[in-house]
Scaffold this active site. Structure first.
Site, short mmCIF file in Angstrom:
data_model
loop_
_atom_site.label_atom_id
_atom_site.label_comp_id
_atom_site.label_asym_id
_atom_site.label_seq_id
_atom_site.Cartn_x
_atom_site.Cartn_y
_atom_site.Cartn_z
N HIS A 364 0.73 -1.18 -0.10
CA HIS A 364 -0.01 -0.03 0.04
C HIS A 364 0.87 1.18 -0.05
CE1 HIS A 364 -3.11 -2.91 2.13
NE2 HIS A 364 -2.87 -3.24 0.81
N ARG A 471 -8.46 5.39 -9.36
CA ARG A 471 -8.46 4.25 -8.67
C ARG A 471 -9.18 4.45 -7.24
NH1 ARG A 471 -2.70 3.75 -10.95
NH2 ARG A 471 -2.75 1.70 -12.09
N ARG A 507 -13.01 4.18 -11.46
CA ARG A 507 -12.96 2.68 -11.37
C ARG A 507 -13.49 2.37 -10.01
NH1 ARG A 507 -7.62 -0.65 -11.79
NH2 ARG A 507 -7.27 0.17 -9.68
N GLU A 606 -8.97 -6.39 -18.85
CA GLU A 606 -7.64 -6.76 -18.05
C GLU A 606 -7.50 -8.27 -18.21
OE1 GLU A 606 -6.74 -4.24 -14.72
OE2 GLU A 606 -8.99 -4.63 -14.38
N ASN A 629 -1.32 -3.56 -17.09
CA ASN A 629 -0.64 -4.27 -16.26
C ASN A 629 -1.06 -5.57 -15.82
OD1 ASN A 629 0.35 -1.66 -15.75
ND2 ASN A 629 -0.78 -1.13 -14.04
N ASP A 630 -2.59 -5.71 -15.81
CA ASP A 630 -3.08 -6.94 -15.57
C ASP A 630 -2.91 -7.86 -16.76
OD1 ASP A 630 -3.39 -7.54 -12.71
OD2 ASP A 630 -5.01 -5.87 -12.77
N ARG A 640 2.94 -9.95 -12.17
CA ARG A 640 3.56 -8.47 -12.36
C ARG A 640 4.09 -8.04 -11.02
NH1 ARG A 640 -2.12 -4.99 -12.15
NH2 ARG A 640 -0.92 -3.28 -10.89
N CYS A 677 -4.76 2.27 -19.89
CA CYS A 677 -4.38 2.96 -18.73
C CYS A 677 -3.34 2.31 -17.75
CB CYS A 677 -5.86 3.23 -17.68
SG CYS A 677 -6.50 2.04 -17.34
C1 PEP Z 1 -4.02 -2.09 -14.67
O1 PEP Z 1 -4.10 -3.54 -14.39
O2 PEP Z 1 -3.53 -1.87 -15.98
C2 PEP Z 1 -4.47 -1.14 -13.91
C3 PEP Z 1 -4.30 0.07 -14.73
O3 PEP Z 1 -5.00 -1.34 -12.84
P1 PEP Z 1 -4.06 -1.72 -11.26
O4 PEP Z 1 -2.75 -1.45 -11.95
O5 PEP Z 1 -4.68 -0.67 -10.50
O6 PEP Z 1 -4.54 -3.17 -11.25
MG MG Z 2 -5.65 -3.95 -13.13
#
Ligand code: PEP
Ligand code: MG
Length: 747
Positions: A364, A471, A507, A606, A629-630, A640, A677
Site C-alpha cells: 500500500h 483508482r 473505477r 484486463e 498491467n493486469d 507483475r 491506462c
Molecule cells: C492495470 O491493471 O493496468 C490497471 C490500470 O489497474 P491496476 O494497476 O490498479 O491493477
Molecule cells: Mg488492474
C-alpha cells in the site's frame, strides 16, 4: 551468577570507562582495552578484530599475540573461528581450538601455543562491527558466565565504536556513518531525488553505556517497563473491538512487555555494569542478529515486534525519539524499515523521496508513493542502520540505487542527470497546452491516472485532458474500516470539482490480490492474482459496491458521471455489474436524489478472454479501458509482482501488440471508445506503438504526459506502423529493436 562475577564485571566496565575517557588516539584506546580485558578475564590473550570492509576482518589490537600481526592479519567473513563468530553472530567457545573444524592457522600471530578460544561478536543493532576474542594456553571450556561477561564488554565496545571512540591515528576503525555508501535496492516508483535523510523512526543513540550505580539503573529500567506496559494496555483498550491484526500485534507487545525472560536478561546486564538503555540495546542487538537466521515468517514478525518494543523502551529511557526527533529537513528523503500508507500520506508531498529497507512493489505504501509520484526505492538493505538524520542522499528510483553521503564525483554525475531531466521538463511545459498531434495528423487524447485528492492539482500542470483512471481503492486501503458513504460522496464531489468539467473515469473498488483491505479477512488463496478479486468480490458481496455506487451518484450531484468495473473477464460479469449499478440509479431516483445528466458505464479489459467477448459486449459498454498491467501479466502468465519474471516479456512483443491491435479494432467496429491506462501508456516508445496500432487515447502518470506528448508530436504514425509491420513480417519477437533503430535514425 555470583555476586563476585557481578562485581568483577562492573569493575572491568569501570576501568573500560576510564580508559575510554582518557585522552589518546583510537589505537591507544584499543590497545589499553585488550590489556584490561585479558587481565580481568585472566587469559593470556585478548584481541579485537574489526571489519575493514563488508567481508574482511582485521586484527586491530591484541594483548598476547605478536604485535607485528596487528593490522596485517586478515580473515574473510566465515573464515576460521573468528570469521565464524562474525558470520553467525554467535559466540564460539573451543577448549582445543586448533583441532576445531574450520580453525585457520595464522603463523604471524604466534597463536599456536594457545589452546582455548572464546570469541563473541561485536555488533550493534544488526550491524556487524567485529569480533572480540580471548585465548589461553590452558585447554579449558569457558563458563556461561564468562561468555556473558565478554558479551557485555563487546556491547560496550560496539557503543563506543558508534560514538567514534576508536578513530584516529592508525585508524583502527573508520568513522561510522561518514563514509559514502551505495545500496542497490528495488524499483518501486521512478524518479530521481536529492535531499537529506529523515528517519521515520530515529535511531536512539546510547551515549552512556556504562553505569555508575546499578541500583539506580535497575530502578530506571523497571520504571520504563511499567510505563511501557501501561501504554500498551492503553493502546489495547483504544483498539478494543477494532482491527484484529492490530490487536494481535498489540497482544504480542503485551506478551513481550510482561516477559520475565526479557526482563531478567536486562536486569542481569545491568547487574554486570551496563546502563538501562545499554541493556535494552544489548538484548535488541541479539534479537536482531537472530532475525536474519529465522526462516519462519511468523517468528520473524514476532522478533520485529520485540524490536519495535525495544525502540519504544529506548525512547522512554533516553527521551529521544519521535517527539524529541529531528525536524523535517529541507528536501527530506524518508528512510524507514517499512511504512504504512496512512503514515506516508501524512508526510505527503513534502517528501522528495522514500527509501525502504523492506517494502514491496504491490504494498500500500508503494501505491501511495506512486500516487504522489515520489521516487521510491525498496529492499534497500541496511539503510536504516547506515543512514543518520540529515545525511546527504541521492536516490535513483529508475534503477533502484541509493547513494548515501555520496562523494563529489557521484554528486556531479547525479546532478547532471537531474539537470537533464529538468531541462526536458521545461521542454514539456512549452507543449503543455498543445494537442498530442502526430506528424501524420492523428490526435491522441492524453489523460492522467489518479487515486488521491492530492493528485488532482497535476491536471493543470501536466496538461492532461481528464482523469482516465481514478483508482478508488486507496480510500479503502488507508483506513482501518470501510469508509462511509457520505465521506466517499464528498470526496468524489471534490475530485470532480477539481477536474473543472474535464472528464473523470472512476473505477469501482479493485481489491484482492495485491490490494488487501486491512479489515477484510484475508483469503488464503494459492494464486491471489488469479483469485477472488476486483469485480468478483464486488458481485459476490455487493454491499460495498452498492454503497460505492450511491456515493458516486451523489458525488456527481447531477454532473456527468463515468464509471468502469475492474477485471471483467466475460460479458455476463459486465451485464451483472452494470445492472447492479443501474438498480442503484433507480433507487436514487425513487429517493428523489438528483441523477447525473449523463451516465457512462465502461469495463476494464484486463483479461485476454474479454478481447474475444461477443460483439454485443463491445456494443453495450460505453467505453473500454485496457488495464495493461493486469492484461500483460495474464497474457504472458508472468506475475507483475514477481521480480524474477516481471520484466521477462516485452510489452512490444509482437503477440502483445497484436492483442492491443485486436482490441482497438473490435472497439472501432462497435464504435466504442477505447483507452489504455496501464503503466506502459506512460512510456513514450510504448505509447507511440499503441497509437500506431490504433489506440487514440492513453491514460498515465501525470509526469509521463510531457515525454509521451513530445515523442508523439514528432512522429509519423503511419511510418511507425510500417516499421511494426515489417518487424512482424520478418518474424521478430519484439518490435522494439526496429522501432528504436527507426527513432534513432530520425524517424
Ligand atoms: C492495470 O491493471 O493496468 C490497471 C490500470 O489497474 P491496476 O494497476 O490498479 O491493477
Ligand atoms: Mg488492474
Amino acid at each position: 551468577m555470583t555476586e563476585q562475577t557481578e562485581t568483577r564485571s562492573r569493575k572491568l566496565l569501570g576501568r573500560l570507562r576510564d580508559a575510554l575517557a582518557a585522552e589518546g588516539a583510537g589505537q591507544e584506546r584499543l590497545d589499553r582495552i585488550t590489556h584490561l580485558i585479558a587481565d580481568s578475564m585472566r587469559t593470556e590473550v585478548c584481541s579485537i578484530y574489526l571489519f575493514r570492509d563488508e567481508d574482511t576482518l582485521e586484527l586491530c589490537a591484541t594483548q598476547g599475540l605478536n604485535a607485528e600481526a596487528v593490522h596485517k592479519t586478515r580473515l574473510r567473513l566465515g573464515e576460521g573461528l573468528v570469521g565464524r563468530v562474525a558470520r553467525f553472530s554467535r559466540p564460539v567457545n573451543a577448549p582445543d581450538a586448533p583441532s576445531e573444524k574450520g580453525f585457520r592457522y595464522m603463523p604471524e600471530t604466534g597463536e599456536e601455543v594457545f589452546s582455548s578460544f572464546l570469541g563473541v561478536p561485536i555488533q550493534r543493532l544488526g550491524e556487524r562491527l567485529g569480533v572480540l576474542v580471548v585465548q589461553s594456553r590452558e585447554a579449558r571450556e569457558f563458563s556461561g558466565d564468562e561468555i556473558y561477561g565478554l558479551e557485555v564488554v563487546a556491547m560496550v565496545l560496539a557503543e563506543m565504536a558508534e560514538l567514534g571512540a576508536f578513530i584516529g591515528e592508525g585508524a583502527a576503525l573508520s568513522a561510522p556513518h561518514q563514509q559514502p555508501v551505495v545500496i542497490n535496492g528495488g524499483v518501486a516508483q521512478e524518479g530521481v531525488a536529492e535531499g537529506r535523510a529523515y528517519l521515520h523512526e530515529p535511531r536512539v543513540i546510547v551515549t552512556r553505556p556504562i553505569a555508575e550505580d546499578p541500583h539506580l539503573e535497575a530502578r530506571r529500567l523497571r520504571g520504563a517497563i511499567n510505563f511501557l506496559r501501561v501504554s500498551v494496555d492503553d493502546m489495547l483498550s483504544a483498539e478494543e473491538g477494532g482491527d484484529k491484526e492490530q490487536l494481535q500485534v498489540l497482544e504480542a507487545y503485551r506478551m513481550f512487555a510482561n516477559s520475565k525472560g526479557w526482563m531478567r536478561r536486562m536486569e542481569e546486564d545491568i547487574a554486570r555494569g551496563l546502563t538501562a538503555e545499554a541493556a535494552v540495546e544489548k538484548e535488541q542487538s541479539s534479537a536482531r542478529a537472530r532475525l536474519g537466521q529465522v526462516p519462519d515468517a511468523y517468528l520473524r514478525e514476532r522478533l520485529y515486534d520485540l524490536d519495535d518494543l525495544s525502540n519504544r523502551l529506548l525512547r522512554i529511557l533516553t527521551g529521544q525519539g519521535a517527539d524529541a526527533g529531528a525536524e523535517l529537513p529541507e528536501n527530506p528523503i524518508l528512510v524507514a524499515r517499512n511504512i504504512g500508507p496512512a503514515e506516508l500520506l501524512e508526510y505527503g508531498r513534502k517528501l522528495k523521496g522514500i527509501v525502504l529497507e523492506e517494502g514491496s512493489v504491490g504494498s500500500h505504501a508503494t501505491i501511495v508513493a506512486r500516487a504522489l509520484a515520489i521516487p521510491l526505492v525498496i529492499h534497500a538493505a541496511r539503510i536504516t542502520t547506515e543512514a543518520l538524520n540529515g545525511d546527504h542522499m541521492m536516490i535513483d528510483g529508475e534503477q533502484g540505487i541509493v547513494h548515501l553521503r555520496p562523494d563529489d564525483t557521484v554528486v556531479a554525475a547525479f546532478r547532471d542527470k537531474m539537470a537533464m531531466q529538468a531541462k526536458a521538463q521545461e521542454r514539456y511545459v512549452s507543449i503543455r497546452d498543445k494537442p498530442a498531434e502526430t506528424l501524420s495528423g492523428e490526435v491522441i487524447t492524453l489523460k492522467m491516472n489518479a487515486g488521491l485528492m492530492a493528485d488532482l492539482p497535476s491536471l493543470e500542470g501536466s496538461g492532461a485532458e481528464g482523469v482516465g483512471l481514478f483508482r478508488t481503492e486507496l480510500q479503502f486501503l488507508i483506513r482501518n474500516k470501510v469508509p462511509r458513504r457520505g465521506e466517499l460522496a464528498a470526496l468524489y464531489a471534490r475530485v470532480m470539482d477539481a477536474a473543472k468539467g474535464r472528464p473523470v473515469i472512476f473505477r469501482t473498488l479493485d481489491i484482492g490480490s495485491d490490494k488487501v483491505l486491512p479489515y477484510m479477512k484475508p483469503q488464503d488463496e494459492p494464486n491471489p492474482a488469479l483469485g477472488w478479486r476486483a469485480i468478483r468480490v464486488g458481485l459476490d458481496k455487493p454491499g460495498v459496491m452498492r454503497m460505492q455506487a450511491q456515493a458516486l451518484l451523489r458525488g456527481a450531484g447531477g454532473r456527468p458521471l463515468a464509471v468502469m468495473f475492474p477485471m471483467i473477464a466475460q460479458f455476463e460479469e459486465f451485464k451483472a455489474a452494470r445492472a447492479l449499478f443501474l438498480r442503484e440509479v433507480e433507487r436514487e431516483r425513487t429517493l428523489g436524489h438528483v441523477l447525473p445528466e449523463r451516465l457512462e458505464i465502461g469495463a476494464m479489459l484486463e483479461t485476454p478472454s474479454l478481447a474475444f467477448a461477443p460483439a454485443q459486449f463491445f456494443g453495450m459498454a460505453d467505453f473500454i479501458s485496457i488495464g495493461g498491467n493486469d492484461l500483460k501479466q495474464f497474457f504472458f502468465a508472468a506475475d507483475r509482482e514477481n521480480e524474477l519474471v516481471r520484466k521477462r516479456y516485452d510489452t512490444l512483443n509482437v503477440s502483445f501488440l497484436g492483442l492491443v491491435e485486436h482490441i482497438a479494432r473490435r472497439c472501432d467496429e462497435a464504435g466504442t471508445p477505447v483507452s489504455f491506462c496501464g503503466e506502459d501508456a506512460g512510456r513514450p516508445v510504448e505509447a507511440l506503438c499503441f497509437a500506431a496500432v490504433g489506440l487514440r487515447s492513453l491514460s498515465m502518470r501525470p509526469a509521463s504526459i510531457g515525454p509521451v506528448k513530445h515523442l508523439l508530436r514528432q512522429s509519423d504514425l503511419r511510418a511507425a506502423r510500417r516499421v511494426i509491420e515489417e518487424a512482424r513480417a520478418s518474424g521478430r519477437q519484439s518490435v522494439r529493436p526496429a522501432i528504436m533503430e527507426w527513432l534513432r535514425s530520425g524517424g
